[in-house]
Design a protein around this motif. Structure first.
Motif, PDB file in Angstrom:
ATOM      1  N   CYS A   1      16.482  67.709  20.344  1.00  0.00           N
ATOM      2  CA  CYS A   1      16.715  66.519  19.533  1.00  0.00           C
ATOM      3  C   CYS A   1      15.458  65.651  19.507  1.00  0.00           C
ATOM      4  CB  CYS A   1      17.897  65.728  20.083  1.00  0.00           C
ATOM      5  SG  CYS A   1      18.154  64.112  19.333  1.00  0.00           S
ATOM      6  N   GLU A   2      14.872  65.428  20.673  1.00  0.00           N
ATOM      7  CA  GLU A   2      13.643  64.634  20.759  1.00  0.00           C
ATOM      8  C   GLU A   2      12.478  65.367  20.103  1.00  0.00           C
ATOM      9  OE1 GLU A   2      11.002  62.400  24.253  1.00  0.00           O
ATOM     10  OE2 GLU A   2      13.022  63.168  24.697  1.00  0.00           O
TER      11      GLU A   2
ATOM     12  N   ASP B   1      16.691  64.536  15.964  1.00  0.00           N
ATOM     13  CA  ASP B   1      17.510  65.225  14.978  1.00  0.00           C
ATOM     14  C   ASP B   1      18.996  65.019  15.264  1.00  0.00           C
ATOM     15  OD1 ASP B   1      17.702  67.441  12.837  1.00  0.00           O
ATOM     16  OD2 ASP B   1      18.935  68.218  14.486  1.00  0.00           O
ATOM     17  N   VAL B   2      19.740  64.645  14.267  1.00  0.00           N
ATOM     18  CA  VAL B   2      21.157  64.324  14.431  1.00  0.00           C
ATOM     19  C   VAL B   2      21.970  65.558  14.816  1.00  0.00           C
ATOM     20  CG1 VAL B   2      23.237  63.487  13.262  1.00  0.00           C
ATOM     21  CG2 VAL B   2      21.033  62.363  12.850  1.00  0.00           C
ATOM     22  N   ALA B   3      21.676  66.689  14.200  1.00  0.00           N
ATOM     23  CA  ALA B   3      22.438  67.913  14.483  1.00  0.00           C
ATOM     24  C   ALA B   3      22.251  68.348  15.935  1.00  0.00           C
ATOM     25  CB  ALA B   3      22.020  69.022  13.527  1.00  0.00           C
ATOM     26  N   ASP B   4      21.016  68.330  16.416  1.00  0.00           N
ATOM     27  CA  ASP B   4      20.767  68.691  17.815  1.00  0.00           C
ATOM     28  C   ASP B   4      21.485  67.725  18.759  1.00  0.00           C
ATOM     29  OD1 ASP B   4      19.086  70.953  17.503  1.00  0.00           O
ATOM     30  OD2 ASP B   4      17.361  69.667  17.101  1.00  0.00           O
TER      31      ASP B   4
ATOM     32  N   ASN C   1      23.703  55.700  15.411  1.00  0.00           N
ATOM     33  CA  ASN C   1      22.261  55.490  15.374  1.00  0.00           C
ATOM     34  C   ASN C   1      21.628  56.440  16.380  1.00  0.00           C
ATOM     35  OD1 ASN C   1      19.741  54.487  14.844  1.00  0.00           O
ATOM     36  ND2 ASN C   1      19.991  52.607  16.020  1.00  0.00           N
ATOM     37  N   VAL C   2      21.119  57.554  15.895  1.00  0.00           N
ATOM     38  CA  VAL C   2      20.511  58.552  16.773  1.00  0.00           C
ATOM     39  C   VAL C   2      19.026  58.239  16.898  1.00  0.00           C
ATOM     40  CG1 VAL C   2      20.038  60.996  17.140  1.00  0.00           C
ATOM     41  CG2 VAL C   2      22.217  60.281  16.127  1.00  0.00           C
TER      42      VAL C   2
ATOM     43  N   GLU D   1      16.882  55.936  22.415  1.00  0.00           N
ATOM     44  CA  GLU D   1      17.815  55.431  23.415  1.00  0.00           C
ATOM     45  C   GLU D   1      19.084  56.261  23.475  1.00  0.00           C
ATOM     46  OE1 GLU D   1      20.044  51.357  24.931  1.00  0.00           O
ATOM     47  OE2 GLU D   1      19.319  51.458  22.860  1.00  0.00           O
ATOM     48  N   SER D   2      19.692  56.536  22.341  1.00  0.00           N
ATOM     49  CA  SER D   2      20.954  57.279  22.365  1.00  0.00           C
ATOM     50  C   SER D   2      20.749  58.688  22.909  1.00  0.00           C
ATOM     51  CB  SER D   2      21.575  57.328  20.963  1.00  0.00           C
ATOM     52  OG  SER D   2      20.678  57.867  20.016  1.00  0.00           O
ATOM     53  N   CYS D   3      19.630  59.321  22.549  1.00  0.00           N
ATOM     54  CA  CYS D   3      19.344  60.666  23.056  1.00  0.00           C
ATOM     55  C   CYS D   3      19.139  60.637  24.562  1.00  0.00           C
ATOM     56  CB  CYS D   3      18.109  61.230  22.358  1.00  0.00           C
ATOM     57  SG  CYS D   3      17.649  62.901  22.869  1.00  0.00           S
ATOM     58  N   ALA D   4      18.347  59.676  25.045  1.00  0.00           N
ATOM     59  CA  ALA D   4      18.095  59.575  26.487  1.00  0.00           C
ATOM     60  C   ALA D   4      19.367  59.258  27.259  1.00  0.00           C
ATOM     61  CB  ALA D   4      17.039  58.502  26.746  1.00  0.00           C
ATOM     62  N   LEU D   5      20.207  58.424  26.685  1.00  0.00           N
ATOM     63  CA  LEU D   5      21.444  58.027  27.355  1.00  0.00           C
ATOM     64  C   LEU D   5      22.415  59.203  27.470  1.00  0.00           C
ATOM     65  CD1 LEU D   5      22.188  55.331  28.574  1.00  0.00           C
ATOM     66  CD2 LEU D   5      23.364  54.719  26.457  1.00  0.00           C
TER      67      LEU D   5
END
Length: 526
Positions: free
Chosen positions: A370-371, A376-379, A414-415, A418-422
């Protein structure tokens, strides 16, 4: 797991303390066989590494508190960065002993005098590759704990008669680990077995070892994403070679209930009789969708309950999911113990005998991708779905697609970084070493308690998180080099300390890959 196999490798170690002291200090038991087959060594090596990382000392009193996933219920000195020197000395040695164990598997399958015999237990090159991958996995834990450490000299202790190891710069260690992983995955023949027996992690499946090696390469690459302009090429190469494709490919070590082969978290609670740990409030509040009102911190998906909470922990006596304040001073935790879960009486899966400790999950890989793919929203969504299913399957429970979809939709508005890391942080539960690394690399989650911030209200007064060692205002950045090294490997130790911030053996010198300038600085990838 065969009881005979459990500790047999201890007598066949090529090193007993790879803290680089004089080779004359090696211990070899006269009662242990020196001709141990590679499959038995691999089993013992895997268990040794898991037992000494996923336990109530290295994890329970260090990495899990550093990542604020757990906190101690009674004595919180270690949560506040007061590291016991005896423990630090021991685990530095133990983890390097683990490196030596895996290196012995490599040597048995490389040496002309032993490789033909050991080919009986799996293709030689596949065995070598699996052991090399585990050496990298373990070396990553070591360097991300202490920083610059011995690396290039380790395998030369026997062959080149080197008695004292130099400390390699972390930049060079990472380059070596990336190179070793590339070499390992390229030598794997997935049509042949890696091990006919003895491999607890993947049951000898060479194709899974290759996927793990490539996925681990992605982990190392994302660590380097702020400092190495080639980080994306490492991931691209790994993807081309083949990474994890589902939860079936996750790397985990599953303990068993027979004999004393059970999980070390269980041992700490129910064999040693220590009801010292429980889930920490910052993690529970994140998963309950609660903002941190004590420090005026917002929550990216406030009000959304994470379904994983019910498998990560158990409710308190009132049926409420509650975490204990993180690192409140010893003497104050008594007020909060009654309202926090008592894992000693109601066991969640993490302190069950058969808990499968996670080396790396498929969900973690998806958050890395994703990062890598620009958030990426799908990942991102695939990672959350995989994590939910993985943890419910691990707990032996079912979760409906309706529940999964509802949660994924609620946290995907909201991707971003922060959201990915969380979400990665939540999935890394009990993998405290990697969760701690990601906090230092990204600065997330912001909801964690930093030094000087308020951890609880006690008798009407706000209580701040007060470290017991200097951290320069941020969470602990590293663990000090052990005192044994200053005497047993003095010259190399002094040279390593001279490279640290202020030229002192401290807790605040940053890792090579940590380029943050403040605790809430979230640097963008280069």
């Amino acid at each position: 797991m065969n009881n005979f196999l459990k500790y047999i490798f201890l007598g066949s170690l090529c090193l007993t303390a790879v803290s680089c002291s004089d080779l004359d200090q090696m211990n070899v038991s006269p009662n242990s066989t020196s001709d141990v087959p590679s499959n038995m060594l691999m089993e013992g090596a895997e268990k040794w590494a898991m037992d000494n990382i996923y336990d109530v000392w290295f994890s329970g009193r260090q990495c899990l508190p550093y990542s604020q996933q757990w906190s101690q219920r009674n004595y919180t000195e270690e949560d506040r960065y007061q590291v016991r020197e005896s423990t630090n000395n021991s685990y530095f040695n133990y983890l390097y002993m683990g490196m030596a164990n895996f290196d012995k598997v490599v040597k048995l399958n490389s040496d002309d005098a032993t490789k033909v015999k050991n080919a009986t237990f799996g293709a030689n090159e596949n065995q070598i590759a699996a052991a090399m991958i585990m050496k990298v996995w373990l070396m990553d834990v070591i360097t991300d704990t202490w920083g610059n450490v011995p690396y290039s000299d380790i395998s030369k202790l026997e062959s080149d008669n080197i008695m004292y190891c130099k400390y390699d710069d972390q930049k060079d260690i990472y380059a070596g680990m990336i190179k070793d992983l590339t070499t390992a995955v390229n030598m794997i023949d997935a049509s042949q077995s890696a091990f006919t027996s003895g491999d607890i992690i993947f049951g000898g499946d060479a194709s899974k070892w290759k996927k793990f090696g490539n996925s681990l390469k992605c982990r190392l690459a994302i660590h380097l994403s702020k400092v190495d302009p080639n980080w994306k090429s490492y991931i691209a190469d790994a993807l081309k070679s083949g990474v994890m494709e589902s939860n079936d490919d996750a790397a985990k070590f599953t303990y068993v209930a027979s004999g004393s082969d059970y999980c070390q978290f269980y041992k700490g609670f129910f064999t040693d009789g220590r009801n010292d740990f429980t889930i920490a409030r910052p993690l529970v509040d994140i998963m309950k969708g609660q903002r941190d009102s004590l420090n005026n911190k917002q929550h990216p998906w406030e009000g959304t309950l994470d379904p994983r909470l019910s498998v990560y922990t158990t409710p308190n006596a009132d049926g409420v999911y509650q975490g204990i304040p993180y690192a409140a001073p010893t003497g104050t935790q008594d007020k909060f113990r009654a309202s926090s879960p008592n894992w000693y009486s109601t066991k969640p899966m993490v302190v069950q005998k058969t808990y499968a400790v996670p080396l790396m999950t498929y969900a973690e890989l998806k958050f890395i991708l994703c990062e890598y793919n620009g958030y990426d929203v799908a990942d991102y969504k695939d990672g959350i779905k995989a994590s939910l299913q993985y943890w419910y399957d691990l707990a032996g429970k079912s979760i409906s697609n309706t529940t999964i979809d509802a949660y994924v939709n609620a946290v995907s508005g909201n991707v971003n970084a922060e959201s990915c890391a969380l979400q990665k942080y939540i999935d890394l539960y009990t993998n405290g070493t990697e969760a701690w690394t990601e906090i230092r690399r990204t600065g997330y989650p912001e909801q964690l308690i930093r030094p000087g911030e308020i951890t609880c209200i006690y008798d009407g007064s706000k209580v701040a998180f007060t470290p017991l060692s200097e951290t320069k205002g941020d969470i602990i950045e590293r663990v000090k080099y052990p005192t044994n090294e200053s005497t047993l490997n003095g010259d190399n130790w002094k040279a390593a300390v001279a490279k640290l911030t202020d030229g002192t053996n401290n807790y605040y010198s940053k890792m090579y890959w940590d380029v943050r300038v403040s605790k809430y600085n979230h640097p963008a990838n280069k």
